[in-house]
Design a protein around this motif. Sequence first.
Motif, PDB file in Angstrom:
ATOM      1  N   LEU A  23       0.902  -1.180  -0.118  1.00 50.48           N
ATOM      2  CA  LEU A  23       0.055   0.064   0.016  1.00 50.48           C
ATOM      3  C   LEU A  23       0.423   0.932  -0.027  1.00 50.48           C
ATOM      4  O   LEU A  23       0.196   2.099  -1.128  1.00 50.48           O
ATOM      5  CB  LEU A  23      -0.863   0.135   1.446  1.00 50.48           C
ATOM      6  N   PHE A  24       1.577   1.173   1.006  1.00 55.14           N
ATOM      7  CA  PHE A  24       2.747   2.578   1.024  1.00 55.14           C
ATOM      8  C   PHE A  24       3.488   2.802  -0.224  1.00 55.14           C
ATOM      9  O   PHE A  24       3.882   3.226  -0.976  1.00 55.14           O
ATOM     10  CB  PHE A  24       3.835   2.738   2.326  1.00 55.14           C
ATOM     11  N   VAL A  25       4.300   2.443  -1.249  1.00 54.05           N
ATOM     12  CA  VAL A  25       4.714   1.346  -2.286  1.00 54.05           C
ATOM     13  C   VAL A  25       4.192   2.624  -3.280  1.00 54.05           C
ATOM     14  O   VAL A  25       4.189   2.735  -4.253  1.00 54.05           O
ATOM     15  CB  VAL A  25       5.197   0.572  -2.263  1.00 54.05           C
ATOM     16  N   TYR A  26       2.352   1.743  -3.290  1.00 53.52           N
ATOM     17  CA  TYR A  26       1.802   2.523  -4.343  1.00 53.52           C
ATOM     18  C   TYR A  26       1.401   3.620  -4.286  1.00 53.52           C
ATOM     19  O   TYR A  26       1.999   4.568  -5.442  1.00 53.52           O
ATOM     20  CB  TYR A  26       0.248   1.556  -4.234  1.00 53.52           C
ATOM     21  N   LEU A  27       1.046   4.204  -2.786  1.00 51.87           N
ATOM     22  CA  LEU A  27       1.572   5.580  -2.560  1.00 51.87           C
ATOM     23  C   LEU A  27       2.099   6.942  -2.751  1.00 51.87           C
ATOM     24  O   LEU A  27       2.305   7.237  -3.341  1.00 51.87           O
ATOM     25  CB  LEU A  27       0.357   6.045  -1.286  1.00 51.87           C
ATOM     26  N   PHE A  28       3.465   5.764  -2.318  1.00 51.60           N
ATOM     27  CA  PHE A  28       4.489   6.530  -2.764  1.00 51.60           C
ATOM     28  C   PHE A  28       4.483   6.920  -4.710  1.00 51.60           C
ATOM     29  O   PHE A  28       5.335   7.881  -4.944  1.00 51.60           O
ATOM     30  CB  PHE A  28       5.991   5.587  -2.337  1.00 51.60           C
ATOM     31  N   LEU A  29       4.539   5.997  -4.918  1.00 52.27           N
ATOM     32  CA  LEU A  29       4.722   6.086  -6.875  1.00 52.27           C
ATOM     33  C   LEU A  29       3.977   6.720  -7.376  1.00 52.27           C
ATOM     34  O   LEU A  29       3.622   7.604  -8.382  1.00 52.27           O
ATOM     35  CB  LEU A  29       4.583   4.976  -7.434  1.00 52.27           C
ATOM     36  N   GLY A  81       2.534   9.897  -5.711  1.00 49.88           N
ATOM     37  CA  GLY A  81       3.042  10.962  -5.250  1.00 49.88           C
ATOM     38  C   GLY A  81       4.480  11.549  -5.947  1.00 49.88           C
ATOM     39  O   GLY A  81       4.272  12.385  -6.837  1.00 49.88           O
ATOM     40  N   PHE A  82       4.956  10.158  -6.349  1.00 47.86           N
ATOM     41  CA  PHE A  82       6.552  10.493  -6.766  1.00 47.86           C
ATOM     42  C   PHE A  82       6.655  11.155  -7.747  1.00 47.86           C
ATOM     43  O   PHE A  82       7.216  12.143  -8.543  1.00 47.86           O
ATOM     44  CB  PHE A  82       7.422  10.293  -6.702  1.00 47.86           C
ATOM     45  N   PHE A  83       5.386  10.166  -8.491  1.00 45.01           N
ATOM     46  CA  PHE A  83       5.726  10.646 -10.582  1.00 45.01           C
ATOM     47  C   PHE A  83       3.887  11.985 -10.684  1.00 45.01           C
ATOM     48  O   PHE A  83       3.826  11.317 -11.964  1.00 45.01           O
ATOM     49  CB  PHE A  83       5.028   9.499 -11.073  1.00 45.01           C
ATOM     50  N   ASN A  84       3.119  11.774  -9.645  1.00 42.96           N
ATOM     51  CA  ASN A  84       2.535  12.428  -9.255  1.00 42.96           C
ATOM     52  C   ASN A  84       1.282  12.177 -10.820  1.00 42.96           C
ATOM     53  O   ASN A  84       1.121  13.577 -11.662  1.00 42.96           O
ATOM     54  CB  ASN A  84       2.800  13.798  -9.981  1.00 42.96           C
ATOM     55  N   LEU A  85       0.656  11.033 -10.433  1.00 48.41           N
ATOM     56  CA  LEU A  85      -0.050  10.391 -11.279  1.00 48.41           C
ATOM     57  C   LEU A  85      -0.950  10.793 -11.224  1.00 48.41           C
ATOM     58  O   LEU A  85      -1.995  10.641 -10.405  1.00 48.41           O
ATOM     59  CB  LEU A  85       0.318   9.096 -11.595  1.00 48.41           C
TER      60      LEU A  85
END
Length: 358
Positions: A170-176, A178-182
């Motif tokens: 879940l936190f990896v998904y949220l990081f990706l 947010g990081f790439f502003n998808l």
Amino acid sequence: MKVNKIWFFYYCSKVFYMFFAVFIFSRLTILGDTDRYLAGPTFGELSFIYNSTAMMDFFAHGLSRVASQFGAHLFFLSLSVYGVYLPLSKMNLTKNQLITVLIFLSFPSFGVWTSIVSKESVTVFFMGVILAAFIDHFEKRKVTKKLLLLVSIYLCLLFKPQYFIGISSLFVYLFLIGFFNLKAFGKVFVFLLFVFCSLMLLYILRDYIDMLSLIMPEHFESDGGSTRENTIWVNKYDVFFNAPYGILVAFFGPTLGEALSKPQFFLTFMESLVICLAFLYLSLKAMLLSVRRQSFNVHLFSIFFIVTIWLLFVHYPFGVLNPGSAVRYREGFYAFIVCLFYYTYLRLNFTPSSVRGY
């Protein structure tokens, strides 16, 4: 100091369940390993740092010597209450909304197993702290109680390392995200990537997981009154082929036949039925809302799906062979799923701008 009446009554209900478990329920069934923890056979050993059972021995027995057995029960009871309180306090619920979710967190099975000295009480605590951190992150607030979060992650790895798969996903998904502003299509891609990677991981570990499933029946007493005959893991890779059915049975607990033939399972069956029907009703309501708005919130769906499907999958081997174990182990992550589901449901229904934004 002003005391919130709702939380006061909720805490009192937990105390009631504690007395009920100790004086009444314990006469009907064994309270898991509670008596063993209170006796503390490994008390004083340094293994409590890296062994969850030894840690339970250390704190349960230590507290019972200082504050009596009821003092130990109250400590673990308070841990579970805090694990419920913290994430719900982050959700800005109305009075009626808070009462609604606490009703589902006051059902007998959850009340009994998380109001005594038990690993389930500890699990509710650290899962609640982790969920509170997730809500802070999702709401773009500063994550508070960072030290407590680190302690909770440590406890999760110690007590339920299998749960950490879903939580970290879940936190990896949220990081990706947010990081790439998808945006919408990017989030769909990341979600599909998560599904693909999860399936690949299971494929790579298929033989190891299959081997573990075949030795699981050895951990259940073959002559136990509620232990089922192992008919679900007979052939190679049955642990995967029978997962959909196994997940449902492991979460639900007693089957209809068991509930009708064994009165002690009837109330548990009805409890699970109410829970599943409530989830189904609210899910259908959310789907109809999406159809009416002509917009599907893939982000909220992904958040709930990613962590829940992992929790249910890793739980099913521990619950499919015994309805009693299924219900008891379920209570550890039950509050997490209920609070996360209610949070995503409310966000979908009461924040239309966020729905259109995903």
